[in-house]
Scaffold this active site. Structure first.
Site, mmCIF file in Angstrom:
data_model
loop_
_atom_site.group_PDB
_atom_site.id
_atom_site.type_symbol
_atom_site.label_atom_id
_atom_site.label_comp_id
_atom_site.label_asym_id
_atom_site.label_seq_id
_atom_site.Cartn_x
_atom_site.Cartn_y
_atom_site.Cartn_z
ATOM 1 N N SER A 194 -28.583 60.551 -11.091
ATOM 2 C CA SER A 194 -27.311 60.762 -10.422
ATOM 3 C C SER A 194 -27.259 62.161 -9.780
ATOM 4 O O SER A 194 -28.075 62.451 -8.903
ATOM 5 C CB SER A 194 -26.163 60.530 -11.420
ATOM 6 O OG SER A 194 -24.937 60.336 -10.754
ATOM 7 N N ASP A 213 -23.970 49.200 -9.342
ATOM 8 C CA ASP A 213 -23.586 50.592 -9.628
ATOM 9 C C ASP A 213 -22.330 50.925 -8.824
ATOM 10 O O ASP A 213 -22.354 50.940 -7.593
ATOM 11 C CB ASP A 213 -24.733 51.540 -9.262
ATOM 12 C CG ASP A 213 -24.531 52.951 -9.789
ATOM 13 O OD1 ASP A 213 -23.372 53.367 -9.953
ATOM 14 O OD2 ASP A 213 -25.542 53.636 -10.028
ATOM 15 N N HIS A 216 -24.662 51.953 -13.554
ATOM 16 C CA HIS A 216 -25.021 53.369 -13.462
ATOM 17 C C HIS A 216 -25.698 53.828 -14.752
ATOM 18 O O HIS A 216 -25.065 54.442 -15.624
ATOM 19 C CB HIS A 216 -23.752 54.183 -13.194
ATOM 20 C CG HIS A 216 -24.004 55.579 -12.712
ATOM 21 N ND1 HIS A 216 -24.605 55.854 -11.504
ATOM 22 C CD2 HIS A 216 -23.721 56.784 -13.277
ATOM 23 C CE1 HIS A 216 -24.678 57.155 -11.341
ATOM 24 N NE2 HIS A 216 -24.151 57.738 -12.412
#
Length: 227
Positions: A119, A179, A206
């Site tokens: 991320s 996600d 995610h």
């Protein structure tokens, strides 16, 4: 025949992840790569306050060991300790400290064969690679990079470094079809900056996947760097 050397990978946590929490989140991946790669986890330099509770109280950082504090790499607002990956930021506050933290880890804990980022950590890993390719001596170009739920970082401080030219190193890009934090199109856009990028999709959201199909993809990608 000599035993295969274990690859060493510096892993950059996502926003609002503690170092201990990130180690736990990568536990399944660490198990899947046992004997192939050693994962060294690193969280950001900036403490991130928890969301207020029902009474408006926040966690007391003083009572929390440093490795358990939620942290981030940089913030997208000047006055608030928040980050949005999908909006043009007002600032990239704390970015230089983040780069310094990675440079220090590379120097003190290295050498590393590759980088892995999740991320916000994936966006930072891509920036580190861009800076290394541009000749920044703090960031020797790794042999490979693995970017999970990554995105092209936004903000004037990023554009010249990561968007100026292709990033010429082997890369694996992992992202989930569902996600909701970093949509797959964002990760695909980042992958397009790496000629010859390998992509690995999964049906989840995610997180860092490490089930049998993904395990085989990781091992196949890493096998080309075995010595």
């Amino acid at each position: 025949m000599a035993a295969q050397r274990t690859l060493r990978v510096l892993c950059l946590a996502g926003f609002r992840q503690s170092e201990r929490g990130f180690r736990e989140k990568t536990g399944a991946l660490r198990k899947a790569l046992r004997g192939c790669a050693e994962l060294v986890c690193l969280s950001g330099p900036h403490p991130v306050p928890d969301a207020p509770g029902p009474e408006g109280a926040r966690s007391d950082f003083g009572s929390c060991p440093p490795e358990e504090q939620p942290r981030g790499w940089w913030f997208s607002e000047q006055e608030a300790d928040v980050f949005s990956a999908l909006e043009e930021p007002a600032v990239c506050r704390g970015l230089e400290e983040a780069l310094g933290t990675v440079a220090q880890a590379l120097n003190r804990l290295g050498p590393f064969d590759g980088l892995l980022g999740f991320s916000q950590g994936a966006a930072l890993a891509a920036l580190v690679c861009a800076l290394g390719q541009a000749g920044d001596s703090r960031f020797p170009l790794p042999r490979f990079v693995i970017l999970v739920s990554g995105f092209c970082p936004r903000g004037l401080g990023f554009k010249e470094s990561i968007l100026q030219r292709p990033l010429s190193l082997p890369s694996l890009h992992v992202f989930g079809d569902t996600d909701k934090v970093i949509p797959s199109l964002e990760s695909m856009q980042l992958a397009s900056r790496f000629p010859g990028a390998v992509t690995l999709t999964h049906s989840g959201g995610h997180f860092i996947p490490a089930a049998a199909p993904q395990r085989q993809a990781y091992l196949k990608f890493l096998d080309q760097f075995a010595e």
